[in-house]
Design a protein around this motif. Structure first.
Motif, PDB file in Angstrom:
ATOM      1  N   MET A   1       2.386 -10.431   2.374  1.00 55.05           N
ATOM      2  CA  MET A   1       1.187  -9.754   2.409  1.00 55.05           C
ATOM      3  C   MET A   1       0.888 -10.030   3.530  1.00 55.05           C
ATOM      4  N   ILE A   2       0.084  -7.857   3.791  1.00 60.05           N
ATOM      5  CA  ILE A   2       0.364  -7.425   5.272  1.00 60.05           C
ATOM      6  C   ILE A   2      -0.873  -8.270   5.627  1.00 60.05           C
ATOM      7  N   ASP A   3      -0.909  -8.167   6.857  1.00 61.58           N
ATOM      8  CA  ASP A   3      -2.341  -9.045   7.902  1.00 61.58           C
ATOM      9  C   ASP A   3      -3.715  -8.711   7.448  1.00 61.58           C
ATOM     10  N   GLU A   4      -3.830  -7.086   7.154  1.00 66.94           N
ATOM     11  CA  GLU A   4      -5.075  -6.914   7.221  1.00 66.94           C
ATOM     12  C   GLU A   4      -5.315  -6.829   5.871  1.00 66.94           C
ATOM     13  N   LEU A   5      -4.465  -7.337   4.968  1.00 61.77           N
ATOM     14  CA  LEU A   5      -4.630  -6.824   3.577  1.00 61.77           C
ATOM     15  C   LEU A   5      -5.665  -8.843   3.551  1.00 61.77           C
ATOM     16  N   ASP A   6      -4.880  -9.699   3.679  1.00 59.16           N
ATOM     17  CA  ASP A   6      -5.245 -10.962   3.757  1.00 59.16           C
ATOM     18  C   ASP A   6      -6.842 -11.121   4.426  1.00 59.16           C
ATOM     19  N   THR A   7      -7.252  -9.751   5.691  1.00 61.63           N
ATOM     20  CA  THR A   7      -8.537  -9.909   6.195  1.00 61.63           C
ATOM     21  C   THR A   7      -8.710  -9.156   5.514  1.00 61.63           C
ATOM     22  N   ALA A   8      -9.226  -8.595   5.071  1.00 55.38           N
ATOM     23  CA  ALA A   8      -9.968  -7.961   3.842  1.00 55.38           C
ATOM     24  C   ALA A   8     -10.427  -8.346   2.518  1.00 55.38           C
ATOM     25  N   ARG A   9      -9.226  -9.289   1.959  1.00 48.04           N
ATOM     26  CA  ARG A   9     -10.107 -10.190   0.721  1.00 48.04           C
ATOM     27  C   ARG A   9     -10.306 -11.318   1.343  1.00 48.04           C
ATOM     28  N   ASN A  10     -10.100 -12.047   2.549  1.00 49.22           N
ATOM     29  CA  ASN A  10     -11.150 -12.663   2.935  1.00 49.22           C
ATOM     30  C   ASN A  10     -12.365 -12.277   2.749  1.00 49.22           C
ATOM     31  N   GLU A  11     -12.680 -11.357   3.950  1.00 47.49           N
ATOM     32  CA  GLU A  11     -14.286 -10.673   3.802  1.00 47.49           C
ATOM     33  C   GLU A  11     -15.019 -10.910   2.807  1.00 47.49           C
ATOM     34  N   ILE A  12     -13.666 -10.215   1.855  1.00 51.65           N
ATOM     35  CA  ILE A  12     -14.396  -9.743   0.587  1.00 51.65           C
ATOM     36  C   ILE A  12     -14.643 -11.116   0.105  1.00 51.65           C
ATOM     37  N   HIS A  49       0.252   1.289  -0.787  1.00 54.81           N
ATOM     38  CA  HIS A  49      -0.247   3.053  -0.793  1.00 54.81           C
ATOM     39  C   HIS A  49      -1.540   3.479  -0.102  1.00 54.81           C
ATOM     40  N   VAL A  50      -1.303   4.612   0.975  1.00 51.06           N
ATOM     41  CA  VAL A  50      -2.298   5.127   1.405  1.00 51.06           C
ATOM     42  C   VAL A  50      -3.298   5.368   0.831  1.00 51.06           C
ATOM     43  N   ASP A  51      -3.249   6.159  -0.411  1.00 55.52           N
ATOM     44  CA  ASP A  51      -3.946   7.084  -0.744  1.00 55.52           C
ATOM     45  C   ASP A  51      -5.798   5.927  -2.088  1.00 55.52           C
ATOM     46  N   ARG A  52      -4.416   4.343  -2.167  1.00 54.66           N
ATOM     47  CA  ARG A  52      -5.137   3.110  -2.813  1.00 54.66           C
ATOM     48  C   ARG A  52      -6.164   2.672  -1.963  1.00 54.66           C
ATOM     49  N   VAL A  53      -5.404   2.502  -0.825  1.00 56.80           N
ATOM     50  CA  VAL A  53      -6.028   1.778   0.491  1.00 56.80           C
ATOM     51  C   VAL A  53      -7.184   2.975   0.765  1.00 56.80           C
ATOM     52  N   ALA A  54      -7.357   4.196   0.577  1.00 47.58           N
ATOM     53  CA  ALA A  54      -8.346   4.426   0.556  1.00 47.58           C
ATOM     54  C   ALA A  54      -9.709   4.711   0.321  1.00 47.58           C
ATOM     55  N   GLU A  55      -9.139   4.803  -0.703  1.00 48.57           N
ATOM     56  CA  GLU A  55      -9.711   4.240  -2.393  1.00 48.57           C
ATOM     57  C   GLU A  55     -11.271   3.240  -2.149  1.00 48.57           C
ATOM     58  N   LEU A  56     -10.345   2.434  -1.920  1.00 51.25           N
ATOM     59  CA  LEU A  56     -11.033   0.655  -1.854  1.00 51.25           C
ATOM     60  C   LEU A  56     -11.673   1.161  -0.673  1.00 51.25           C
ATOM     61  N   GLU A  57     -11.213   1.334   0.141  1.00 54.54           N
ATOM     62  CA  GLU A  57     -12.213   1.482   1.041  1.00 54.54           C
ATOM     63  C   GLU A  57     -13.012   2.896   0.980  1.00 54.54           C
ATOM     64  N   ALA A  80     -12.980  -2.026   7.547  1.00 51.40           N
ATOM     65  CA  ALA A  80     -11.926  -2.066   9.083  1.00 51.40           C
ATOM     66  C   ALA A  80     -10.855  -3.263   8.914  1.00 51.40           C
ATOM     67  N   ALA A  81     -10.889  -3.631   8.251  1.00 46.73           N
ATOM     68  CA  ALA A  81      -9.142  -4.087   7.638  1.00 46.73           C
ATOM     69  C   ALA A  81      -8.254  -3.161   7.249  1.00 46.73           C
ATOM     70  N   LEU A  82      -8.721  -2.984   6.490  1.00 44.66           N
ATOM     71  CA  LEU A  82      -7.923  -1.840   5.355  1.00 44.66           C
ATOM     72  C   LEU A  82      -8.036  -0.300   6.396  1.00 44.66           C
ATOM     73  N   ARG A  83      -9.232   0.238   6.836  1.00 47.65           N
ATOM     74  CA  ARG A  83      -8.589   1.541   7.991  1.00 47.65           C
ATOM     75  C   ARG A  83      -7.921   1.206   8.293  1.00 47.65           C
ATOM     76  N   SER A  84      -7.657  -0.335   9.314  1.00 38.36           N
ATOM     77  CA  SER A  84      -6.225  -0.226  10.027  1.00 38.36           C
ATOM     78  C   SER A  84      -5.319  -0.252   9.864  1.00 38.36           C
ATOM     79  N   LEU A  85      -5.214  -1.036   8.530  1.00 38.74           N
ATOM     80  CA  LEU A  85      -3.975  -0.961   7.604  1.00 38.74           C
ATOM     81  C   LEU A  85      -3.524   0.942   7.570  1.00 38.74           C
ATOM     82  N   ARG A  86      -4.634   1.353   6.942  1.00 38.18           N
ATOM     83  CA  ARG A  86      -3.517   2.867   6.499  1.00 38.18           C
ATOM     84  C   ARG A  86      -3.747   3.590   7.343  1.00 38.18           C
ATOM     85  N   GLU A  87      -4.223   3.491   9.118  1.00 42.47           N
ATOM     86  CA  GLU A  87      -3.705   4.116  10.015  1.00 42.47           C
ATOM     87  C   GLU A  87      -2.655   3.713  10.474  1.00 42.47           C
ATOM     88  N   ARG A  88      -2.331   2.752  10.393  1.00 42.73           N
ATOM     89  CA  ARG A  88      -0.994   2.310  10.902  1.00 42.73           C
ATOM     90  C   ARG A  88       0.562   3.035  10.192  1.00 42.73           C
TER      91      ARG A  88
END
Length: 96
Positions: A1-12, A49-57, A80-88
């Motif tokens: 799993m992508i680091d940003e997703l792990d970070t986002a899940r941990n924060e949530i 899927h970038v669209d799904r990430v944007a929806e979660l943001e 912020a983690a999801l935004r970073s993932l989407r931008e990357r």
């Protein structure tokens, strides 16, 4: 799993631990969404899927206005983690 997703899940999950009621339910739903987004493979840096990430943001942004203190800080970090993932991934798509 992508680091940003792990970070986002941990924060949530941390935000959910500090919340109750409707906010807690929404955070649990968002946590499930991020887990599904990762596709279950925790070792692969898979393209999501970038669209799904944007929806979660967007959902996190909406939820942030309903919270304060520690819960809000965790939601901000998750966003912020999801935004970073989407931008990357947007940048990677531009290169491809």
């Amino acid at each position: 799993m992508i680091d940003e997703l792990d970070t986002a899940r941990n924060e949530i999950q941390a935000a959910a631990a500090n919340s109750e009621g409707t906010v807690n339910e929404q955070l649990s739903s968002l946590d499930e969404g991020i887990m599904e987004l990762g596709g279950g493979d925790k070792t692969t840096d898979a393209h999501v899927h970038v669209d799904r990430v944007a929806e979660l943001e967007e959902k996190l942004d909406d939820l942030e206005s309903e919270t304060e203190g520690e819960t809000r800080r965790h939601i901000e970090n998750a966003t912020a983690a999801l935004r970073s993932l989407r931008e990357r991934q947007d940048a990677e798509d531009d290169v491809s």
